[in-house]
Design a protein around this motif. Structure first.
Motif, PDB file in Angstrom:
ATOM      1  N   LEU A  24       0.958  -1.197   0.106  1.00  0.00           N
ATOM      2  CA  LEU A  24      -0.101   0.006   0.030  1.00  0.00           C
ATOM      3  C   LEU A  24       1.006   1.449   0.059  1.00  0.00           C
ATOM      4  CD1 LEU A  24      -2.738  -1.135   2.547  1.00  0.00           C
ATOM      5  CD2 LEU A  24      -2.874  -1.005  -0.080  1.00  0.00           C
ATOM      6  N   VAL A  25       0.489   2.227  -0.497  1.00  0.00           N
ATOM      7  CA  VAL A  25       1.380   3.521  -0.755  1.00  0.00           C
ATOM      8  C   VAL A  25       0.639   4.645   0.083  1.00  0.00           C
ATOM      9  CG1 VAL A  25       2.106   5.305  -2.363  1.00  0.00           C
ATOM     10  CG2 VAL A  25       1.904   2.718  -2.962  1.00  0.00           C
ATOM     11  N   VAL A  26       1.534   5.182   0.696  1.00  0.00           N
ATOM     12  CA  VAL A  26       0.955   6.429   1.248  1.00  0.00           C
ATOM     13  C   VAL A  26       1.493   7.952   0.575  1.00  0.00           C
ATOM     14  CG1 VAL A  26       1.172   8.018   3.559  1.00  0.00           C
ATOM     15  CG2 VAL A  26       1.390   5.465   3.528  1.00  0.00           C
ATOM     16  N   ARG A  27       0.458   8.788   0.204  1.00  0.00           N
ATOM     17  CA  ARG A  27       0.619  10.034  -0.350  1.00  0.00           C
ATOM     18  C   ARG A  27       0.243  11.191   0.524  1.00  0.00           C
ATOM     19  NH1 ARG A  27      -0.602   6.400  -4.661  1.00  0.00           N
ATOM     20  NH2 ARG A  27       1.081   6.234  -6.366  1.00  0.00           N
ATOM     21  N   GLY A  28       0.513  12.467  -0.196  1.00  0.00           N
ATOM     22  CA  GLY A  28       0.170  13.534   0.417  1.00  0.00           C
ATOM     23  C   GLY A  28      -1.389  13.750  -0.141  1.00  0.00           C
ATOM     24  N   LEU A  29      -1.575  15.123   0.035  1.00  0.00           N
ATOM     25  CA  LEU A  29      -3.228  15.470  -0.175  1.00  0.00           C
ATOM     26  C   LEU A  29      -3.452  15.495  -1.460  1.00  0.00           C
ATOM     27  CD1 LEU A  29      -5.784  16.857   0.590  1.00  0.00           C
ATOM     28  CD2 LEU A  29      -4.564  19.100   0.493  1.00  0.00           C
ATOM     29  N   ALA A  67       2.746  15.457   2.420  1.00  0.00           N
ATOM     30  CA  ALA A  67       1.756  15.413   3.350  1.00  0.00           C
ATOM     31  C   ALA A  67       1.895  16.567   4.296  1.00  0.00           C
ATOM     32  CB  ALA A  67       1.909  14.200   4.395  1.00  0.00           C
ATOM     33  N   SER A  68       0.635  17.601   4.461  1.00  0.00           N
ATOM     34  CA  SER A  68       0.434  18.311   5.383  1.00  0.00           C
ATOM     35  C   SER A  68      -0.984  18.285   5.865  1.00  0.00           C
ATOM     36  CB  SER A  68       0.728  19.957   4.679  1.00  0.00           C
ATOM     37  OG  SER A  68      -0.191  19.956   3.523  1.00  0.00           O
ATOM     38  N   GLY A  69      -1.235  18.992   7.155  1.00  0.00           N
ATOM     39  CA  GLY A  69      -2.401  19.024   7.817  1.00  0.00           C
ATOM     40  C   GLY A  69      -2.651  17.620   8.333  1.00  0.00           C
ATOM     41  N   ASP A  70      -1.621  16.871   8.615  1.00  0.00           N
ATOM     42  CA  ASP A  70      -2.060  15.425   8.841  1.00  0.00           C
ATOM     43  C   ASP A  70      -3.010  14.503   8.032  1.00  0.00           C
ATOM     44  OD1 ASP A  70      -0.377  15.705  11.467  1.00  0.00           O
ATOM     45  OD2 ASP A  70      -2.003  17.210  12.060  1.00  0.00           O
TER      46      ASP A  70
END
Length: 356
Positions: free
Chosen positions: A203-208, A215-218
């Motif tokens: 699985l991949v984690v990306r920002g908004l 990634a910002s703002g959690d």
């Protein structure tokens, strides 16, 4: 279409409702599709791109769909309008600013469906839902896909599945993404451990804003990496199980914050409200971080009478293109920071929000 008509509304992904909305901001499923007998966009001559765009636009506008899709030619839009569509997650940054030639997007006014034309692939279909709604989003995008495929022939290989411009999308062409708000895992320093575990199961984690965004703002988007050799149903089942575990970890971490450091969290939320309501200059990044603290404060019951939808509206209206449209004038960086601070001061004064 006048894009300013979208300004007062929140798109589907920011409605702040749906299952598990305390942690899950939105669900998105995307399908990559290409026309048979046409070169991929990156290898097409200008005339071929124009032919592809016209053929796909015709198929979308004549497809048996109930969404009332509006088609917008992206190439002819001013840069501010293109950025506006990026901020609303209706098009990618690549379609807005990197790619050239005829290209467009079709979307409904509720912003639940959007179809990018001549992005990396000839078609990038996406369906969005507020909260955790993988099955609902899949059922909807399957219908949209079938309706368009009834009018054009997709590039499809009997052994490999749907042919796509990027090898990592070959097969189903499906990318299922869930956007999560995970502030407590960040505060308790468990977030990296969770992300390392996700990488081990593809699985991949990306920002908004997707691939390459910070990634910002959690806010984090978690999506599948494998599209070949697995059915759509299996992928959705795997993501649903993993998201269920992350929800559990985040909620447990929030309980730890309330049990062990409630006063510190009350102070953090109060400082966030204080800064948002009194600053005279504020960047987009700082605004997102402070709104993240406020959103957590709402879910920890540390704030009076501030609905999550209001926080979402503050978030989208303080993005660069939205802010300039609200002010009715182009603004440089410093002017935007000042206008953003003024907008936030006025809104919070109207709301009369107070920490408990």
């Amino acid at each position: 279409m006048n894009l300013d008509s979208l300004l007062p509304n929140l798109g589907e992904w920011l409605r702040g409702t749906g299952p598990d909305a305390d942690v899950v901001v939105s669900t998105r499923i995307r399908l990559a599709r290409n026309l048979a007998h046409f070169p991929f966009t990156s290898r097409a001559a200008p005339a071929q791109k124009a032919e592809t765009e016209a053929k796909v636009r015709d198929a979308i506008t004549k497809a048996d769909l109930t969404h009332g899709l509006e088609y917008v030619g992206v190439a002819s839009l001013p840069p501010l309008d293109r950025q506006f569509l990026v901020e609303r997650q209706l098009i990618s940054r690549e379609l807005a600013n990197v790619l050239e030639g005829p290209r467009g997007v079709a979307f409904d006014l509720r912003e639940t469906v959007s179809i990018m034309v001549n992005e990396e692939d000839h078609l990038r279909l996406q369906v969005m839902r507020s909260g955790l709604a993988l099955d609902e989003a899949w059922a909807e995008i399957d219908k949209v896909d079938d309706a368009i495929e009834a009018r054009v022939a997709y590039a499809f290989h009997e052994q490999f599945g749907y042919m796509t411009a990027c090898p990592t999308n070959v097969g189903t062409g499906m990318r299922a993404s869930v956007m999560l708000h995970l502030p407590a895992l960040g505060i308790t320093r468990q977030i990296e451990k969770v992300f390392k575990a996700l990488q081990k199961i593809n699985l991949v984690v990306r920002g908004l804003y997707g691939e390459g965004s910070r990634a910002s703002g959690d806010l984090y988007q978690i999506s599948n990496q494998v599209t070949l050799g697995r059915s759509e149903t299996r992928v959705l089942t795997e993501i649903r199980e993993v998201i269920g575990m992350i929800l559990q970890y985040e909620r447990q971490a929030r309980q730890v914050l309330i049990r062990e450091r409630k006063q510190a969290e009350q102070d953090r939320v109060a400082r966030a409200i204080g800064t948002l309501g009194s600053a005279t200059m504020i960047t987009s990044e700082e605004t997102m971080e402070l709104l993240s603290a406020v959103r957590l404060g709402i879910n920890l019951n540390l704030l009076d009478d501030l609905p999550p939808t209001t926080v979402n509206q503050l978030f989208i209206h303080t993005q660069a293109a939205h802010l300039q449209k609200l002010m009715g004038a182009p603004l440089d960086g410093e002017e935007r920071n000042a206008a953003r601070a003024k907008y936030l001061r006025n809104k919070l004064r109207e709301l009369g929000t107070n920490p408990r």
